[in-house]
Design a protein around this motif. Structure first.
Motif, PDB file in Angstrom:
ATOM      1  N   THR A  66      72.854  21.505  68.956  1.00 17.30           N
ATOM      2  CA  THR A  66      74.177  21.885  68.103  1.00 17.30           C
ATOM      3  C   THR A  66      74.099  21.458  66.587  1.00 17.30           C
ATOM      4  OG1 THR A  66      75.425  21.697  70.235  1.00 17.30           O
ATOM      5  CG2 THR A  66      76.664  22.065  67.924  1.00 17.30           C
ATOM      6  N   ILE A 126      78.485  14.682  67.815  1.00 13.92           N
ATOM      7  CA  ILE A 126      78.355  15.273  69.109  1.00 13.92           C
ATOM      8  C   ILE A 126      77.614  14.220  70.053  1.00 13.92           C
ATOM      9  CG2 ILE A 126      76.894  16.930  68.355  1.00 13.92           C
ATOM     10  CD1 ILE A 126      77.933  18.623  70.666  1.00 13.92           C
ATOM     11  N   ALA A 183      79.837  16.446  75.069  1.00 17.38           N
ATOM     12  CA  ALA A 183      79.559  17.647  75.966  1.00 17.38           C
ATOM     13  C   ALA A 183      79.092  17.216  77.386  1.00 17.38           C
ATOM     14  CB  ALA A 183      78.395  18.472  75.148  1.00 17.38           C
ATOM     15  N   HIS A 200      78.327  28.437  72.072  1.00 13.93           N
ATOM     16  CA  HIS A 200      78.235  27.790  70.788  1.00 13.93           C
ATOM     17  C   HIS A 200      79.195  28.042  69.872  1.00 13.93           C
ATOM     18  CE1 HIS A 200      75.825  25.971  67.560  1.00 13.93           C
ATOM     19  NE2 HIS A 200      75.959  27.146  66.880  1.00 13.93           N
ATOM     20  N   SER A 201      79.478  29.325  69.662  1.00 15.37           N
ATOM     21  CA  SER A 201      80.442  29.652  68.439  1.00 15.37           C
ATOM     22  C   SER A 201      81.703  29.078  69.153  1.00 15.37           C
ATOM     23  CB  SER A 201      80.585  31.253  68.490  1.00 15.37           C
ATOM     24  OG  SER A 201      79.460  31.675  67.988  1.00 15.37           O
ATOM     25  N   ALA A 236      72.985  19.840  74.293  1.00 21.36           N
ATOM     26  CA  ALA A 236      73.824  20.302  73.291  1.00 21.36           C
ATOM     27  C   ALA A 236      73.872  19.288  72.247  1.00 21.36           C
ATOM     28  CB  ALA A 236      75.393  20.602  73.938  1.00 21.36           C
ATOM     29  N   ARG A 258      73.697  23.995  63.494  1.00 19.23           N
ATOM     30  CA  ARG A 258      75.048  23.926  62.630  1.00 19.23           C
ATOM     31  C   ARG A 258      75.002  22.690  62.086  1.00 19.23           C
ATOM     32  NH1 ARG A 258      79.034  27.920  63.330  1.00 19.23           N
ATOM     33  NH2 ARG A 258      79.867  26.892  61.453  1.00 19.23           N
ATOM     34  N   TYR A 286      75.699  25.073  75.896  1.00 17.67           N
ATOM     35  CA  TYR A 286      76.319  25.127  74.978  1.00 17.67           C
ATOM     36  C   TYR A 286      75.727  26.138  73.685  1.00 17.67           C
ATOM     37  CZ  TYR A 286      78.834  21.412  77.001  1.00 17.67           C
ATOM     38  OH  TYR A 286      79.531  20.556  77.965  1.00 17.67           O
ATOM     39  N   LEU A 287      75.079  27.303  74.248  1.00 13.54           N
ATOM     40  CA  LEU A 287      74.538  28.160  73.294  1.00 13.54           C
ATOM     41  C   LEU A 287      75.193  29.626  73.575  1.00 13.54           C
ATOM     42  CD1 LEU A 287      70.775  27.533  74.367  1.00 13.54           C
ATOM     43  CD2 LEU A 287      71.916  26.828  72.170  1.00 13.54           C
ATOM     44  N   ASP A 288      75.042  30.557  72.483  1.00 16.31           N
ATOM     45  CA  ASP A 288      75.621  31.913  72.732  1.00 16.31           C
ATOM     46  C   ASP A 288      74.430  32.474  73.221  1.00 16.31           C
ATOM     47  OD1 ASP A 288      77.839  31.171  71.052  1.00 16.31           O
ATOM     48  OD2 ASP A 288      76.986  32.093  69.253  1.00 16.31           O
ATOM     49  N   LEU A 336      82.447  26.232  70.503  1.00 14.72           N
ATOM     50  CA  LEU A 336      82.523  24.972  70.252  1.00 14.72           C
ATOM     51  C   LEU A 336      82.888  24.823  68.528  1.00 14.72           C
ATOM     52  CD1 LEU A 336      82.296  21.700  70.416  1.00 14.72           C
ATOM     53  CD2 LEU A 336      79.728  22.337  70.810  1.00 14.72           C
ATOM     54  N   CYS A 337      81.718  25.505  68.045  1.00 12.40           N
ATOM     55  CA  CYS A 337      81.707  25.002  66.568  1.00 12.40           C
ATOM     56  C   CYS A 337      82.808  25.666  65.726  1.00 12.40           C
ATOM     57  CB  CYS A 337      80.358  25.550  66.107  1.00 12.40           C
ATOM     58  SG  CYS A 337      78.870  24.490  66.759  1.00 12.40           S
TER      59      CYS A 337
END
Length: 344
Positions: A157, A144, A56, A118-119, A153, A161, A108-110, A121-122
């Motif tokens: 993350t 990560i 990231a 975030h979604s 991130a 998750r 890197y968040l929603d 990426l994951c």
């Protein structure tokens, strides 16, 4: 050190991913994003499966910057390849993720202020990479890593998750928000007052009129607003700053920022402490002279990990001589360490 590119032992594969999560994002940023994947030496000659490590980037970073060359320093991708070329490190697939926004980043968040990064990426990029390349497609063989906002991130993350990522490495990641962010609030409030009548709309109008001529001050305004867009945007996308025109904290908004501080997450929420304990490996480092005091944030996160019950043998923690910039030589060290942990 040669000022031009070196011959690689592995290879890079760049594709474009069309993201459903980023389509119609609130900033109108592209939903088609580059995905840069490093395949280690021997990948094309074997049917072996490999652990995967996701990279990231920091604030204002995008994937096109990875191969930028500066005097007497090699770009990270070349340092990475040189490390794997020695054969001393178990090979891994390394994925460089692009989460840029017109504000410079997404953390890197929603967020309703930036989009669902975030979604993205994951739930999109990870399955896409697992389907396209010969990864070992489980969380215990996936990590990560990142620096600065990318290091942030890398911390949050896996907390959010732990089913997707089983290890992390953070270099000077944003943490201990009272230390790294809050001291800037009065300064930013004063600068916005003196330069733009205290108005972010006026700042953006001025900034967008000077395309290609951004100043350091512009980037500092942009960064603060970008953090707010990630941490404290309203459901309708309205971005709320955590301080008022006097630079004083607005408690209810600041609390929303703190709820996303990786140190606070681990120390106050049992589910995040449990997620951290579940990780196979955690690398934390920062320069002792970090200009944003992220060395203190790194130490705080390391301390929080120990307090949460993470075994010391799963942790690598170091404060080294250096500041916030020019530390890309640290990145392959972490990737090599992660590769060993994910392979063992």
């Amino acid at each position: 050190m040669l000022p031009w590119s070196a011959e690689l032992a592995g290879r890079f594969d760049q594709t474009t991913f069309d993201s459903a999560f980023l389509r119609d994002n609130p900033l109108g940023d592209p939903h088609e994003r580059p995905v840069l994947v490093y395949l280690p030496p021997g990948y094309d000659e074997s049917d072996q499966r490999y652990p995967s490590i996701y990279v990231a980037m920091g604030y204002t970073g995008h994937s096109g910057m990875w191969f930028n060359r500066t005097p007497f320093r090699q770009p990270y991708p070349e340092l990475l390849d040189a490390m794997f070329a020695t054969g001393d490190v178990p090979p891994a697939i390394v994925v460089f993720v692009d989460a840029w926004t017109r504000l410079g980043g997404s953390q890197y968040l929603d967020s309703p202020g930036t989009g669902r990064y975030h979604s993205y990426l994951c739930d999109e990029i990870v399955p896409y990479v697992d389907a396209r390349y010969r990864t070992i497609a489980d969380r215990d063989h996936r990590a990560i890593t990142g620096k600065s906002s990318g290091g942030y991130a890398a911390m949050v993350t896996p907390l959010l998750r732990p089913d997707v990522f089983g290890a992390l490495a953070t270099h000077a990641g944003d943490a201990a928000f009272e230390v790294c962010y809050q001291p800037e609030f009065p300064l930013r409030a004063r600068q916005l007052r003196d330069q733009h009548d205290g108005s972010y709309p006026k700042f953006f109008a001025d900034f967008e009129s000077r395309v290609g001529r951004a100043t350091r001050q512009d980037l500092e305004f942009l960064e603060m607003y970008g953090y707010a867009a990630a941490y404290s945007a309203e459901p309708d996308g309205t971005v709320l700053l955590p301080y008022d025109d006097l630079g004083q904290v607005v408690p209810e908004i600041w609390e929303r920022w703190l709820s996303r501080d990786p140190v606070r997450m681990v120390t106050t929420e049992p589910r995040y402490a449990e997620a951290l304990r579940s990780l196979r490996a955690i690398w934390v480092d920062a320069g002792r002279q970090d200009e944003y005091y992220l060395d203190l944030g790194a130490a705080a996160f390391h301390r929080a990990a120990l307090a949460a019950g993470v075994p010391e043998e799963r942790l690598s923690f170091e404060l080294f001589e250096g500041g916030h910039g020019g530390i890309e030589y640290r990145y392959p060290l972490a990737v090599g360490w992660l590769s060993r942990q994910l392979t063992g």
